[in-house]
Write a protein that holds these residues in place. Structure first.
Motif, PDB file in Angstrom:
ATOM      1  N   THR A  19       0.830  -1.221   0.000  1.00 27.04           N
ATOM      2  CA  THR A  19       0.000   0.000   0.000  1.00 27.04           C
ATOM      3  C   THR A  19       0.857   1.261   0.000  1.00 27.04           C
ATOM      4  OG1 THR A  19      -1.441  -1.301   1.434  1.00 27.04           O
ATOM      5  CG2 THR A  19      -2.043   0.996   1.122  1.00 27.04           C
ATOM      6  N   GLN A  20       2.048   1.167   0.568  1.00 29.63           N
ATOM      7  CA  GLN A  20       2.877   2.369   0.697  1.00 29.63           C
ATOM      8  C   GLN A  20       3.674   2.701  -0.563  1.00 29.63           C
ATOM      9  OE1 GLN A  20       4.232   0.896   4.798  1.00 29.63           O
ATOM     10  NE2 GLN A  20       4.505   3.101   4.968  1.00 29.63           N
ATOM     11  N   ILE A  21       3.966   1.690  -1.389  1.00 32.42           N
ATOM     12  CA  ILE A  21       4.791   2.035  -2.560  1.00 32.42           C
ATOM     13  C   ILE A  21       4.141   1.780  -3.913  1.00 32.42           C
ATOM     14  CG2 ILE A  21       7.080   1.849  -1.492  1.00 32.42           C
ATOM     15  CD1 ILE A  21       7.398  -0.830  -2.937  1.00 32.42           C
ATOM     16  N   THR A 340      13.105  -6.915  10.971  1.00 33.21           N
ATOM     17  CA  THR A 340      12.265  -6.823   9.772  1.00 33.21           C
ATOM     18  C   THR A 340      11.981  -5.378   9.375  1.00 33.21           C
ATOM     19  OG1 THR A 340      10.553  -7.459  11.360  1.00 33.21           O
ATOM     20  CG2 THR A 340      11.181  -9.106   9.752  1.00 33.21           C
ATOM     21  N   GLU A 341      12.290  -4.416  10.274  1.00 34.40           N
ATOM     22  CA  GLU A 341      12.261  -2.987   9.936  1.00 34.40           C
ATOM     23  C   GLU A 341      13.122  -2.231  10.934  1.00 34.40           C
ATOM     24  OE1 GLU A 341       8.447  -0.997   9.768  1.00 34.40           O
ATOM     25  OE2 GLU A 341       7.545  -2.665   8.670  1.00 34.40           O
ATOM     26  N   ASN A 342      13.784  -1.205  10.417  1.00 34.21           N
ATOM     27  CA  ASN A 342      14.487  -0.245  11.273  1.00 34.21           C
ATOM     28  C   ASN A 342      14.878   0.893  10.344  1.00 34.21           C
ATOM     29  OD1 ASN A 342      17.800   0.247  12.352  1.00 34.21           O
ATOM     30  ND2 ASN A 342      16.105   0.649  13.695  1.00 34.21           N
ATOM     31  N   PHE A 385       4.397   6.292   0.968  1.00 34.15           N
ATOM     32  CA  PHE A 385       3.223   6.839   1.651  1.00 34.15           C
ATOM     33  C   PHE A 385       3.274   6.413   3.115  1.00 34.15           C
ATOM     34  CE2 PHE A 385      -1.137   6.405   3.161  1.00 34.15           C
ATOM     35  CZ  PHE A 385      -1.602   7.686   2.940  1.00 34.15           C
ATOM     36  N   GLU A 386       3.610   7.375   3.991  1.00 30.76           N
ATOM     37  CA  GLU A 386       3.822   7.056   5.404  1.00 30.76           C
ATOM     38  C   GLU A 386       2.513   7.259   6.188  1.00 30.76           C
ATOM     39  OE1 GLU A 386       5.893   5.490   7.224  1.00 30.76           O
ATOM     40  OE2 GLU A 386       5.228   6.209   9.180  1.00 30.76           O
ATOM     41  N   TRP A 387       1.499   6.498   5.841  1.00 36.27           N
ATOM     42  CA  TRP A 387       0.222   6.470   6.551  1.00 36.27           C
ATOM     43  C   TRP A 387      -0.303   7.881   6.865  1.00 36.27           C
ATOM     44  CZ3 TRP A 387      -0.881   2.006   4.935  1.00 36.27           C
ATOM     45  CH2 TRP A 387       0.053   0.978   4.916  1.00 36.27           C
TER      46      TRP A 387
END
Ligand code: IFM
Length: 438
Positions: A19-21, A340-342, A385-387
């Motif tokens: 959804t973000q990219i 898984t994210e940072n 797209f950062e929410w």
């Protein structure tokens, strides 16, 4: 600053979500959420994104140039199953093509099935509060595994269940916009059931169909440090309570199938088990906690440590937190750790290189001490797209001009690519990427 080395078999890359990219999809809960004025701070909308749907070959080329070993990507459920029970072959073929191209470039995919967004048909039926959603998600997972399971052996069922539920069901800031703790716990039970059933199904389908590669299934947990604002006993209580209700309760129920209070009284309705093959940790920041008589906020108010360094969104940058969390949760969950994210929201790219250096240094330290942190997926490959921050929250190693969709590698992206290639930070690299090397 000192040089340091990561383990030779350490795998590195970046993470994104569909959804973000991707852009282009209007059949999901976030697209609808974006249509109401005030929901997205800069008024942007997720149907533009970084146009990755059309530009994925260019983005995979960038990953290649940044020496990625691994890439964490998401699938947009509403594209694959636009109506309940109807699957879109064009969409699934598109993902097959994208994954095939990653594999041709020797980049191993880790695929997320649910990352905050729901198809509208599911949202309109009551979303994750509706118990039927469990069966719908398991059916979707089966379809995807049968179509992609030969190419993908590593899966994340659900991204950040705690953030998804707290923002969507308790704070009302994300779809479905609820502010009801009972709804939140109802949805958590359903997410837990869905995760556990999908964990079993992914293993079953890949084994039955003799798909190659060891099957690895887990969650991507958003873990934060909650420290009391000071030594006062009264601030320690809400810090512990918030940590339990927003973090440990989720890990326990989804990881072991244990329904701790208030989900249940500690029983195992689906059987006691271990429903993860790796411990996925998304780590960004720490909160300081002070007692506050606000039951909806679990009796704590969250603040940022005085004079601490912060990113563009005001989140404290606290690398030691990653070390503390990995040590603590490895002791209990005993599985290989994947970060898984940072990452860091930093439009000017003044903090990102140092952020990467400091966090990877903690990972090198953990590995030296015998804690198996095996992977690192930087959030994110590209601005997206950062929410609720919309297109203004810039987390990318690569800057994106959303008008032209022109990609430009940031200096920190170049630094990160060099670490991915060499698995070491040398004195020369420190001199090259940091103006003031001490
Ligand atoms: O962009 C998000 C991602 O979708 C989930 N984890 C945190 C990131 C930064 O806020």
């Amino acid at each position: 600053m000192e040089s340091f080395e990561l383990p030779k078999n350490f795998l590195m890359g970046s993470a994104t979500s569909a959804t973000q990219i991707e852009g282009g999809d209007q059949n999901n809960s976030w697209y609808r959420w974006c249509q109401s004025p005030g929901h997205i701070h800069d008024g942007s909308d997720c149907s533009r994104g970084a146009d990755h749907w059309n530009r994925y070959p260019e983005d995979i080329q960038i990953m290649k140039e940044l020496h990625h070993d691994v890439y964490r990507m998401g699938l947009e459920w509403s594209r694959i199953e636009p109506e309940s029970g109807r699957y879109d072959e064009t969409a699934i073929r598109h993902y097959r093509d994208e994954i095939t191209l990653l594999l041709r470039n020797n980049i191993k995919p880790l695929v997320t099935l649910h990352h905050f967004s729901n198809p509208l048909w599911l949202e309109d039926r009551g979303g994750w509060e509706n118990p039927d959603t469990v069966a719908s998600f398991v059916r979707f997972t089966r379809y995807v595994l049968n179509e992609l399971g030969d190419l993908v052996s590593e899966w994340i069922t659900i991204n950040e269940p705690n953030v998804f539920l707290i923002y969507g069901y308790a704070r009302g800031a994300w779809p479905p916009g609820k502010t009801n703790l009972l709804s939140m716990f109802k949805a958590l039970r359903n997410l837990t059931l869905a995760h556990i059933q999908c964990y079993r199904e992914i293993h079953r389908i890949r084994a039955e169909r003799r798909f190659s590669g060891p099957t690895m299934v887990g969650l991507a947990h958003h873990l934060r440090i909650f420290d009391p604002e000071d030594d006062k006993f009264l601030n320690k209580i809400p810090a512990k309570l918030i940590q339990y209700l927003s973090q440990d309760l989720f890990l326990e129920s989804m990881g072991f199938g244990r329904y701790g209070f208030p989900l249940g009284l500690g029983g195992y309705p689906l059987g006691r088990g271990k429903y993860y093959d790796f411990l996925g940790i998304n780590y960004y920041s720490r909160d300081m906690v002070r007692l506050a008589f606000e039951p909806a906020n679990m009796f704590g108010s969250l603040t940022v440590k005085k004079a601490a360094p912060v990113n563009d969104l005001g989140w404290e940058i606290y690398p030691e937190g990653l070390y503390r969390l990995c040590r603590k949760y490895f002791a209990k969950y005993q599985a290989p750790i994947y970060i898984t994210e940072n990452g860091v929201c930093d439009e000017g790219d003044t903090m990102r290189s140092r952020f990467i250096y400091d966090h990877l240094q903690q990972i090198a330290r953990l590995n030296r001490e015998g804690i198996p942190v095996e992977r690192y997926y930087h959030w994110s490959l590209i601005d997206n797209f950062e929410w609720t921050e919309g297109e203004s929250g810039r987390f990318g190693l690569v800057a994106n001009d959303f008008e032209t969709q022109q990609r430009t590698l940031r200096k920190s992206g170049e630094f990160y690519g060099e670490i991915c290639e060499k698995k070491i930070v040398t004195r020369e690299m420190i001199k090259k990427y940091f103006t003031v090397a001490t």
